[in-house]
Scaffold this active site. Structure first.
Site, PDB file in Angstrom:
ATOM      1  CD  GLN A   1      -2.588  -1.289   2.598  1.00 18.42           C
ATOM      2  OE1 GLN A   1      -2.030  -1.764   3.585  1.00 18.42           O
ATOM      3  NE2 GLN A   1      -3.836  -0.860   2.628  1.00 18.42           N
ATOM      4  CG  ASN A   2       4.170   1.381   2.252  1.00  9.11           C
ATOM      5  OD1 ASN A   2       3.170   1.722   2.869  1.00  9.11           O
ATOM      6  ND2 ASN A   2       5.084   0.594   2.775  1.00  9.11           N
ATOM      7  CB  VAL A   3       2.981   5.791  -2.909  1.00  5.21           C
ATOM      8  CG1 VAL A   3       1.562   5.275  -3.011  1.00  5.21           C
ATOM      9  CG2 VAL A   3       3.086   6.864  -1.817  1.00  5.21           C
TER      10      VAL A   3
ATOM     11  CG  HIS B   1      -2.717   2.493  -2.219  1.00  5.96           C
ATOM     12  ND1 HIS B   1      -2.686   2.621  -0.852  1.00  5.96           N
ATOM     13  CD2 HIS B   1      -3.808   1.756  -2.503  1.00  5.96           C
ATOM     14  CE1 HIS B   1      -3.727   1.978  -0.327  1.00  5.96           C
ATOM     15  NE2 HIS B   1      -4.415   1.450  -1.310  1.00  5.96           N
TER      16      HIS B   1
ATOM     17  CB  CYS C   1      -0.447  17.459 -19.515  1.00  6.90           C
ATOM     18  SG  CYS C   1       0.182  16.299 -20.746  1.00  6.90           S
TER      19      CYS C   1
END
Length: 304
Positions: free
Chosen positions: A113-115, A136, A199
């Protein structure tokens, strides 16, 4: 700003179900590491200098939600200003002993779940063959919300620096000294004048390629994680409070399938009533013991 209700409110730290040595007997006895799927949370990265959200010593935090991020230009400026200050600290974070110990075990797969990308860094350092699913997402990628263009976070950092040459001096913060949140940002009061990058290809909104609170995990990642769990004989949860459904679902599915669930973290979790084995030790300490026993077991199996 949306208020996030803490699903752990009122829960207390459980008592360990068994001594760690007995739990590791289960992990290494009739099984080898490849029989186990692993789900990790923020508690894996605290020893790398990245704080968690809900650990015993964690400060109260109000993370960005996808609804807030999309609501106004001011909220996007708030996020990107805080992320711009926090990124160098996240970029410099290194895998800790727990990451390296886990990478030394040939588990069925790691669902994180860590980014922060630290599992991948540890796997590269150790030469681990175990797949890693970034449930995630990852902070080192930035995605365009209009057409899906992706950009390297370091490149985006350079562009934001060029757009905001005086911002660091105005904040009075040194990126080396700031404390980041688990999702890479820091507390800043004045962010309204921060210039945000759109962008460069289509002019769409840019956001880090991570799942904010209130956002949905891409189905392809869920499918990849499900395949790992379905092929495994059991699930080991390391350093996660299981406060969000995206992680809790794998615990529920494993328990429903009659597979053993091991939970290792020093605070309460939403999955405690589903745990077959529960340790309240620090994740790094538990992993050091598991890796030592697991590696020894692999060596014994190789002997004639």
């Amino acid at each position: 700003m949306a208020v996030i209700v803490d699903p752990l409110r009122g829960r207390t730290r459980p008592v360990a179900s068994h001594p760690d040595a007995e739990i590791i007997d289960v992990l290494t006895g009739d099984h080898d590491a490849s029989d186990w799927a692993v789900l990790t949370g923020a508690g894996m990265s605290t020893d790398s200098g990245i704080p968690d959200y809900r650990g015993p010593d964690a400060a109260p935090r109000q993370p960005m939600t996808i609804q807030t991020f999309l609501s106004t230009p001011e909220q996007r400026a708030r996020y990107w200003a805080r992320s711009w200050v926090g990124w160098p600290r996240m970029r410099w974070a290194k895998p800790n002993a727990g990451h390296l110990a886990l990478a030394s075990l040939p588990v069925a797969g790691i669902i994180t779940q860590n980014v922060d990308g630290l599992h991948q860094a540890a796997a590269e350092e150790v030469g681990s063959p175990s797949p890693v699913v970034d449930l995630h997402g990852s902070l080192d990628r930035v995605v365009c919300l209009r057409n899906g263009h992706t950009f390297d976070r370091d490149w985006v950092q350079e562009q934001l620096t060029a757009l905001n040459p005086d911002f660091a001096a105005l904040t009075g913060l040194d990126p080396i000294d700031v404390e980041t949140a688990p999702d890479g940002d820091v507390d800043l009061e004045e962010t309204a004048h921060f210039r945000v990058l759109d962008c460069p290809i289509c002019g769409g909104l840019l956001k880090p390629d991570v799942v904010y609170f209130g956002d949905a995990v891409p189905p392809a990642r869920v499918d990849a994680a499900n395949r790992i769990c379905e092929a495994a004989s059991g699930l080991v949860v390391l350093g996660s409070s299981l406060a969000v459904l995206s992680g809790l679902r794998f615990v529920r599915a494993s328990a429903k399938a009659g597979k053993p669930v091991v939970i290792v973290t020093d605070g309460p979790t939403r999955g405690d009533d589903l745990a077959t084995y529960r340790s309240t030790s620090r994740v790094g300490d538990f992993l050091a013991q598991w890796a030592s026993r697991g590696i020894q077991g692999d060596t014994e199996r190789l002997l004639p």
